[in-house]
Design a protein around this motif. Structure first.
Motif, PDB file in Angstrom:
ATOM      1  N   UNK A  13       0.900  -1.221   0.030  1.00 49.35           N
ATOM      2  CA  UNK A  13       0.010   0.031   0.067  1.00 49.35           C
ATOM      3  C   UNK A  13       0.858   1.010   0.322  1.00 49.35           C
ATOM      4  N   UNK A  14       0.637   2.079  -1.141  1.00 47.77           N
ATOM      5  CA  UNK A  14       1.244   3.326  -1.235  1.00 47.77           C
ATOM      6  C   UNK A  14       1.056   4.604  -0.368  1.00 47.77           C
ATOM      7  N   UNK A  15       1.344   4.901   0.688  1.00 49.71           N
ATOM      8  CA  UNK A  15       0.681   5.928   1.569  1.00 49.71           C
ATOM      9  C   UNK A  15       1.855   6.933   1.831  1.00 49.71           C
ATOM     10  N   UNK A  29      -1.779  16.972   8.783  1.00 53.36           N
ATOM     11  CA  UNK A  29      -1.250  15.632   8.766  1.00 53.36           C
ATOM     12  C   UNK A  29       0.134  15.801   7.808  1.00 53.36           C
ATOM     13  N   UNK A  30       0.880  14.694   7.931  1.00 53.10           N
ATOM     14  CA  UNK A  30       2.341  14.689   7.264  1.00 53.10           C
ATOM     15  C   UNK A  30       1.982  14.421   5.797  1.00 53.10           C
ATOM     16  N   UNK A  31       1.024  13.560   5.544  1.00 51.58           N
ATOM     17  CA  UNK A  31       0.553  12.938   3.871  1.00 51.58           C
ATOM     18  C   UNK A  31      -0.735  12.813   3.817  1.00 51.58           C
ATOM     19  N   UNK A  60       2.710  -4.580   3.449  1.00 52.85           N
ATOM     20  CA  UNK A  60       3.875  -3.618   3.296  1.00 52.85           C
ATOM     21  C   UNK A  60       2.948  -2.388   3.024  1.00 52.85           C
ATOM     22  N   UNK A  61       3.402  -1.344   4.115  1.00 53.53           N
ATOM     23  CA  UNK A  61       2.914   0.078   3.911  1.00 53.53           C
ATOM     24  C   UNK A  61       3.953   0.893   3.711  1.00 53.53           C
ATOM     25  N   UNK A  62       4.124   1.611   2.741  1.00 51.88           N
ATOM     26  CA  UNK A  62       4.927   2.857   2.438  1.00 51.88           C
ATOM     27  C   UNK A  62       4.489   4.345   3.010  1.00 51.88           C
ATOM     28  N   UNK A  63       5.093   4.780   3.950  1.00 56.36           N
ATOM     29  CA  UNK A  63       4.662   6.140   4.336  1.00 56.36           C
ATOM     30  C   UNK A  63       4.241   6.206   5.948  1.00 56.36           C
ATOM     31  N   UNK A  64       4.203   7.261   6.451  1.00 59.82           N
ATOM     32  CA  UNK A  64       3.740   7.543   7.769  1.00 59.82           C
ATOM     33  C   UNK A  64       2.357   6.872   8.128  1.00 59.82           C
ATOM     34  N   UNK A  65       2.246   6.429   9.322  1.00 60.26           N
ATOM     35  CA  UNK A  65       1.084   5.735  10.028  1.00 60.26           C
ATOM     36  C   UNK A  65       0.695   6.026  11.047  1.00 60.26           C
ATOM     37  N   UNK A  68      -3.189   2.598  15.165  1.00 66.63           N
ATOM     38  CA  UNK A  68      -4.362   1.852  14.925  1.00 66.63           C
ATOM     39  C   UNK A  68      -4.022   1.234  13.479  1.00 66.63           C
ATOM     40  N   UNK A  69      -3.291   1.959  12.442  1.00 67.54           N
ATOM     41  CA  UNK A  69      -2.912   1.402  11.274  1.00 67.54           C
ATOM     42  C   UNK A  69      -1.426   0.142  11.348  1.00 67.54           C
ATOM     43  N   UNK A  70      -0.886   0.603  12.363  1.00 66.08           N
ATOM     44  CA  UNK A  70       0.271  -0.330  12.598  1.00 66.08           C
ATOM     45  C   UNK A  70      -0.388  -1.907  12.809  1.00 66.08           C
ATOM     46  N   UNK A  71      -1.363  -1.994  13.460  1.00 67.86           N
ATOM     47  CA  UNK A  71      -1.795  -3.191  13.827  1.00 67.86           C
ATOM     48  C   UNK A  71      -2.274  -4.096  12.591  1.00 67.86           C
TER      49      UNK A  71
END
Length: 258
Positions: A13-15, A29-31, A60-65, A68-71
């Motif tokens: 996921x491109x974040x 927010x950052x992004x 896999x997640x690219x970018x700030x999180x 709750x997203x990290x879980x």
């Protein structure tokens, strides 16, 4: 859902994005992927749809999180600055080159697990394709989201907008990513682009005479892999949120869906 089916796909996921993006900055927010929609970050909506599909093993997640997203994330990676660099880094981190990889942007918060599963089911019907890209008919977009502003391309079979996800065979990355880089580098240079895809193909595309099948064949030749379009009626696949009017649309849609 069996364990084998659950790991059929690995997802990236491109974040990421420009930290100075005015849309993100206006929401503190950052992004863009962290802009709240219906009280939750856009990226969280996408993560939940991916996990609820039951067809994805590692994410896999690219970018700030956010916590709750990290879980819902197996690997969190920094933004490398470009789509191709992020793809390369994400695939290297995920490691597994079997099956197909699913790549999504974090700014399609209206996507549901069922819609994603429908796209994946269509992809499964084309096992030989190395690259699959969903497109949405204009009438489906305007029926689902009246007044939505999207970029549409007219071909002989109809008028479509591109999706914000795609699938590909990770084993073929070394084969088509260098060619894709050349296309992206030439996208603002018409003569270079015409030389890459062929002036006849470009002319038919510009005049609306190119068919979906003809476009598939041109992209396949250009990238050196079998590329196929997936025509989906799910407008959320091709509706990203990157401006205030999109956000208002998403807020209204999600509030009705709850």
């Amino acid at each position: 859902m069996t364990a084998a089916a659950a790991s059929q796909y690995q997802a990236l996921i491109l974040g990421g994005g420009d930290p100075g993006d005015p849309f993100a900055v206006s929401h503190g927010v950052a992004v863009k992927g962290l802009v709240p929609v219906a009280g939750q970050p856009m990226g969280l909506h996408v993560l939940r749809a991916v996990r609820a599909s039951g067809q994805v093993g590692r994410v896999a997640y690219i970018g700030p999180t956010t916590p709750e997203m990290d879980a819902l994330i197996d690997l969190q990676l920094p933004d490398r600055g470009s789509l191709l660099d992020n793809l390369t880094a994400g695939l290297e981190a995920l490691g597994d080159r079997s099956g197909r990889a699913l790549v999504l942007t974090a700014d399609i918060p209206m996507l549901t697990a069922q819609q994603l599963n429908d796209v994946l089911a269509q992809a499964a019907e084309q096992p030989g394709a190395g690259l699959l890209y969903p497109v949405v008919p204009r009438e489906a977009c305007e029926r689902t989201f009246p007044g939505v502003k999207r970029t549409f391309v007219r071909v002989k079979d109809g008028t479509f907008t591109g999706g914000n996800l795609f699938l590909f065979d990770p084993a073929l990355v070394g084969q088509f990513l260098p060619r894709l880089r050349a296309v992206l580098d030439a996208r603002k240079a018409p003569l270079k682009l015409a030389a890459l895809i062929g002036p006849g193909v470009l002319l038919r595309l510009l005049t609306g005479q190119l068919t979906v099948r003809g476009l598939e064949e041109a992209v396949s030749r250009l990238l050196g892999v079998q590329a196929r379009a997936i025509i989906t009626p799910h407008a959320a696949v091709g509706t990203d949120v990157d401006k205030p009017s999109d956000l208002a649309l998403a807020e209204a849609y999600l509030s009705q869906a709850q």
